[in-house]
Design a protein around this motif. Structure first.
Motif, PDB file in Angstrom:
ATOM      1  N   PHE A  53       8.633  44.740  27.868  1.00  0.00           N
ATOM      2  CA  PHE A  53       8.675  44.033  26.586  1.00  0.00           C
ATOM      3  C   PHE A  53       7.283  43.548  26.181  1.00  0.00           C
ATOM      4  O   PHE A  53       6.859  43.704  25.034  1.00  0.00           O
ATOM      5  N   LEU A  54       6.559  42.963  27.129  1.00  0.00           N
ATOM      6  CA  LEU A  54       5.214  42.452  26.831  1.00  0.00           C
ATOM      7  C   LEU A  54       4.278  43.584  26.423  1.00  0.00           C
ATOM      8  O   LEU A  54       3.488  43.436  25.477  1.00  0.00           O
ATOM      9  N   LEU A  55       4.349  44.709  27.107  1.00  0.00           N
ATOM     10  CA  LEU A  55       3.510  45.844  26.743  1.00  0.00           C
ATOM     11  C   LEU A  55       3.825  46.328  25.331  1.00  0.00           C
ATOM     12  O   LEU A  55       2.921  46.684  24.567  1.00  0.00           O
ATOM     13  N   GLU A  56       5.104  46.307  24.985  1.00  0.00           N
ATOM     14  CA  GLU A  56       5.511  46.774  23.665  1.00  0.00           C
ATOM     15  C   GLU A  56       5.020  45.829  22.562  1.00  0.00           C
ATOM     16  O   GLU A  56       4.409  46.271  21.587  1.00  0.00           O
ATOM     17  N   VAL A  57       5.270  44.524  22.732  1.00  0.00           N
ATOM     18  CA  VAL A  57       4.936  43.596  21.651  1.00  0.00           C
ATOM     19  C   VAL A  57       3.445  43.307  21.582  1.00  0.00           C
ATOM     20  O   VAL A  57       2.914  43.016  20.507  1.00  0.00           O
ATOM     21  N   TYR A  58       2.751  43.355  22.729  1.00  0.00           N
ATOM     22  CA  TYR A  58       1.303  43.141  22.718  1.00  0.00           C
ATOM     23  C   TYR A  58       0.565  44.400  22.264  1.00  0.00           C
ATOM     24  O   TYR A  58      -0.422  44.335  21.537  1.00  0.00           O
ATOM     25  N   GLY A  59       1.032  45.559  22.723  1.00  0.00           N
ATOM     26  CA  GLY A  59       0.352  46.801  22.382  1.00  0.00           C
ATOM     27  C   GLY A  59       0.590  47.265  20.965  1.00  0.00           C
ATOM     28  O   GLY A  59      -0.273  47.910  20.357  1.00  0.00           O
ATOM     29  N   ASP A  60       1.760  46.944  20.437  1.00  0.00           N
ATOM     30  CA  ASP A  60       2.083  47.344  19.060  1.00  0.00           C
ATOM     31  C   ASP A  60       3.001  46.274  18.467  1.00  0.00           C
ATOM     32  O   ASP A  60       4.201  46.466  18.336  1.00  0.00           O
ATOM     33  N   THR A  61       2.412  45.143  18.109  1.00  0.00           N
ATOM     34  CA  THR A  61       3.197  44.012  17.592  1.00  0.00           C
ATOM     35  C   THR A  61       3.997  44.451  16.374  1.00  0.00           C
ATOM     36  O   THR A  61       3.434  45.034  15.437  1.00  0.00           O
ATOM     37  N   PRO A  62       5.294  44.192  16.339  1.00  0.00           N
ATOM     38  CA  PRO A  62       6.103  44.601  15.184  1.00  0.00           C
ATOM     39  C   PRO A  62       5.656  43.875  13.924  1.00  0.00           C
ATOM     40  O   PRO A  62       5.078  42.789  13.994  1.00  0.00           O
ATOM     41  N   PRO A  63       5.914  44.469  12.760  1.00  0.00           N
ATOM     42  CA  PRO A  63       5.439  43.883  11.495  1.00  0.00           C
ATOM     43  C   PRO A  63       5.837  42.426  11.311  1.00  0.00           C
ATOM     44  O   PRO A  63       5.039  41.615  10.819  1.00  0.00           O
ATOM     45  N   GLU A  64       7.063  42.064  11.714  1.00  0.00           N
ATOM     46  CA  GLU A  64       7.503  40.686  11.503  1.00  0.00           C
ATOM     47  C   GLU A  64       6.675  39.694  12.312  1.00  0.00           C
ATOM     48  O   GLU A  64       6.577  38.518  11.947  1.00  0.00           O
ATOM     49  N   GLY A  65       6.066  40.142  13.401  1.00  0.00           N
ATOM     50  CA  GLY A  65       5.244  39.258  14.218  1.00  0.00           C
ATOM     51  C   GLY A  65       3.834  39.091  13.704  1.00  0.00           C
ATOM     52  O   GLY A  65       3.110  38.197  14.149  1.00  0.00           O
ATOM     53  N   ARG A  66       3.425  39.943  12.768  1.00  0.00           N
ATOM     54  CA  ARG A  66       2.067  39.888  12.231  1.00  0.00           C
ATOM     55  C   ARG A  66       2.053  39.858  10.701  1.00  0.00           C
ATOM     56  O   ARG A  66       1.124  40.347  10.063  1.00  0.00           O
ATOM     57  N   THR A  67       3.094  39.289  10.137  1.00  0.00           N
ATOM     58  CA  THR A  67       3.188  39.119   8.687  1.00  0.00           C
ATOM     59  C   THR A  67       3.406  37.647   8.382  1.00  0.00           C
ATOM     60  O   THR A  67       4.356  37.045   8.879  1.00  0.00           O
ATOM     61  N   VAL A  68       2.530  37.069   7.580  1.00  0.00           N
ATOM     62  CA  VAL A  68       2.652  35.645   7.229  1.00  0.00           C
ATOM     63  C   VAL A  68       3.655  35.477   6.095  1.00  0.00           C
ATOM     64  O   VAL A  68       3.559  36.125   5.057  1.00  0.00           O
ATOM     65  N   LEU A  69       4.610  34.591   6.306  1.00  0.00           N
ATOM     66  CA  LEU A  69       5.602  34.247   5.286  1.00  0.00           C
ATOM     67  C   LEU A  69       5.518  32.760   4.970  1.00  0.00           C
ATOM     68  O   LEU A  69       5.039  31.971   5.789  1.00  0.00           O
ATOM     69  N   ASP A  70       6.033  32.386   3.806  1.00  0.00           N
ATOM     70  CA  ASP A  70       5.993  30.970   3.403  1.00  0.00           C
ATOM     71  C   ASP A  70       7.325  30.275   3.640  1.00  0.00           C
ATOM     72  O   ASP A  70       7.671  29.304   2.955  1.00  0.00           O
ATOM     73  N   THR A  71       8.080  30.723   4.636  1.00  0.00           N
ATOM     74  CA  THR A  71       9.404  30.164   4.912  1.00  0.00           C
ATOM     75  C   THR A  71       9.349  28.663   5.149  1.00  0.00           C
ATOM     76  O   THR A  71      10.178  27.909   4.630  1.00  0.00           O
ATOM     77  N   VAL A  72       8.386  28.212   5.954  1.00  0.00           N
ATOM     78  CA  VAL A  72       8.317  26.788   6.294  1.00  0.00           C
ATOM     79  C   VAL A  72       8.173  25.951   5.026  1.00  0.00           C
ATOM     80  O   VAL A  72       8.890  24.961   4.829  1.00  0.00           O
ATOM     81  N   GLU A  73       7.270  26.346   4.148  1.00  0.00           N
ATOM     82  CA  GLU A  73       7.054  25.565   2.930  1.00  0.00           C
ATOM     83  C   GLU A  73       8.253  25.633   1.999  1.00  0.00           C
ATOM     84  O   GLU A  73       8.651  24.631   1.399  1.00  0.00           O
ATOM     85  N   LYS A  74       8.863  26.806   1.882  1.00  0.00           N
ATOM     86  CA  LYS A  74      10.033  26.942   1.010  1.00  0.00           C
ATOM     87  C   LYS A  74      11.192  26.069   1.480  1.00  0.00           C
ATOM     88  O   LYS A  74      11.892  25.463   0.670  1.00  0.00           O
ATOM     89  N   VAL A  75      11.400  26.024   2.784  1.00  0.00           N
ATOM     90  CA  VAL A  75      12.559  25.299   3.319  1.00  0.00           C
ATOM     91  C   VAL A  75      12.285  23.805   3.438  1.00  0.00           C
ATOM     92  O   VAL A  75      13.131  22.977   3.098  1.00  0.00           O
ATOM     93  N   THR A  76      11.092  23.447   3.908  1.00  0.00           N
ATOM     94  CA  THR A  76      10.806  22.038   4.211  1.00  0.00           C
ATOM     95  C   THR A  76      10.020  21.319   3.124  1.00  0.00           C
ATOM     96  O   THR A  76       9.948  20.089   3.128  1.00  0.00           O
ATOM     97  N   GLY A  77       9.370  22.080   2.232  1.00  0.00           N
ATOM     98  CA  GLY A  77       8.584  21.455   1.171  1.00  0.00           C
ATOM     99  C   GLY A  77       7.161  21.120   1.576  1.00  0.00           C
ATOM    100  O   GLY A  77       6.417  20.504   0.801  1.00  0.00           O
ATOM    101  N   ARG A  78       6.739  21.524   2.772  1.00  0.00           N
ATOM    102  CA  ARG A  78       5.353  21.279   3.185  1.00  0.00           C
ATOM    103  C   ARG A  78       4.818  22.520   3.888  1.00  0.00           C
ATOM    104  O   ARG A  78       5.571  23.328   4.445  1.00  0.00           O
ATOM    105  N   PRO A  79       3.485  22.720   3.865  1.00  0.00           N
ATOM    106  CA  PRO A  79       2.919  23.933   4.454  1.00  0.00           C
ATOM    107  C   PRO A  79       3.120  23.988   5.964  1.00  0.00           C
ATOM    108  O   PRO A  79       3.229  22.959   6.633  1.00  0.00           O
TER     109      PRO A  79
END
Length: 280
Positions: free
Chosen positions: A237-263
């Motif tokens: 698992f570590l070799l897979e995620v470190y060697g080729d991190t999936p898009p969701e692990g290297r894509t910034v989303l604004d979920t925290v701000e949308k849900v909580t109202g702060r960055p």
């Protein structure tokens, strides 16, 4: 958002874990009553004002008393001594429904699990919280930094949108206490993409002393993980995620701000708050 306070006790399972403690802390910050489930209440070390109760998700009927008067339920998907995926989801969901639970959050464990499947299939309003890499994972480097001023890692150019565990807890707390989050899958990330070098530099700045970054080859990393006693499936698992991190692990989303109202909080903020862990 509308908040229902008719019966606002929240039961947090996994309350002594990295994220569970943050869910508890955020609920307290919001002024909500919190009940924490743990296998060993004497070792819980939770803040004052938290009602700590004994229970084990591998034994669902031990939750019966803990669920009394509960409107919100935070669930983890692993349990027992070796953190095996829980197979008790259907019974836990049945007990939650009987207790009148109105909102359930599930901390996603990195993929489908029987408990999450059971929650999704139920008629109890649910929200799945899906965090990427925790900032707290950097504490694994603490010993090497304290003793050798050094971090040894493979794939040092890998990118991570790692998230502050407090922000994961904050998203879960909102979903547990406000309407409007039922049926949502919240992928929770931090506010920036970071390489291993970026993380090491942030820790060095926070502790006030330089840290060397030593890049391991894949073979060296595997040898180290085996010496640490990690099973082969974890190594793969570590070799897979470190060697080729999936898009969701290297894509910034604004979920925290949308849900909580702060960055979302930065890794530099996390490093400053935990600087003492990296000083000799």
């Amino acid at each position: 958002m509308k908040t229902n306070r008719d019966n606002d006790m929240t039961l947090v399972t996994g309350a002594t874990g990295t994220v569970g403690r943050q869910v508890v802390a955020e609920l307290l910050r919001l002024g909500r009553p919190v009940r924490a489930l743990t296998r060993d209440p004497a070792k819980a070390d939770l803040p004052g004002g938290v009602e700590v109760v004994r229970g084990d998700l591998t034994d669902p009927d031990s939750l019966t008393a803990a669920l009394d008067g509960v409107s919100g339920l935070h669930l983890i998907t692993f349990g027992g001594e070796y953190f095996a995926p829980l197979e008790t989801g259907p019974r836990i969901v049945e007990l939650a429904r009987e207790a009148g639970v109105r909102r359930v959050t599930v901390l996603n464990g990195g993929g489908p699990t029987p408990l999450e499947d059971a929650v999704r299939a139920s008629d109890v309003p649910w929200t799945v919280v899906m965090p990427v890499e925790f900032m707290a994972n950097a504490l694994e480097w603490a010993d090497g930094i304290r003793t050798r001023d050094e971090v040894c890692e493979p794939f040092t150019g890998r990118l991570s949108a790692m998230v502050h565990e407090g922000d994961i807890g904050a998203v879960a707390a909102v979903a547990l206490t406000e309407d409007g989050h039922a049926g949502q899958e919240y992928l929770v990330t931090g506010p920036e993409l970071l390489t291993v070098r970026d993380k090491v530099d942030a820790i060095a700045a926070a502790r006030g002393r330089a840290v060397r970054l030593v890049e391991l080859s894949e073979a060296e990393a595997v040898a180290r993980w085996r010496a640490e006693g990690r099973p082969q499936d974890v190594i793969d698992f570590l070799l897979e995620v470190y060697g080729d991190t999936p898009p969701e692990g290297r894509t910034v989303l604004d979920t925290v701000e949308k849900v909580t109202g702060r960055p979302a909080r930065t890794f530099a903020e996390w490093a400053r708050a935990h600087a003492g862990a990296f000083r000799a």
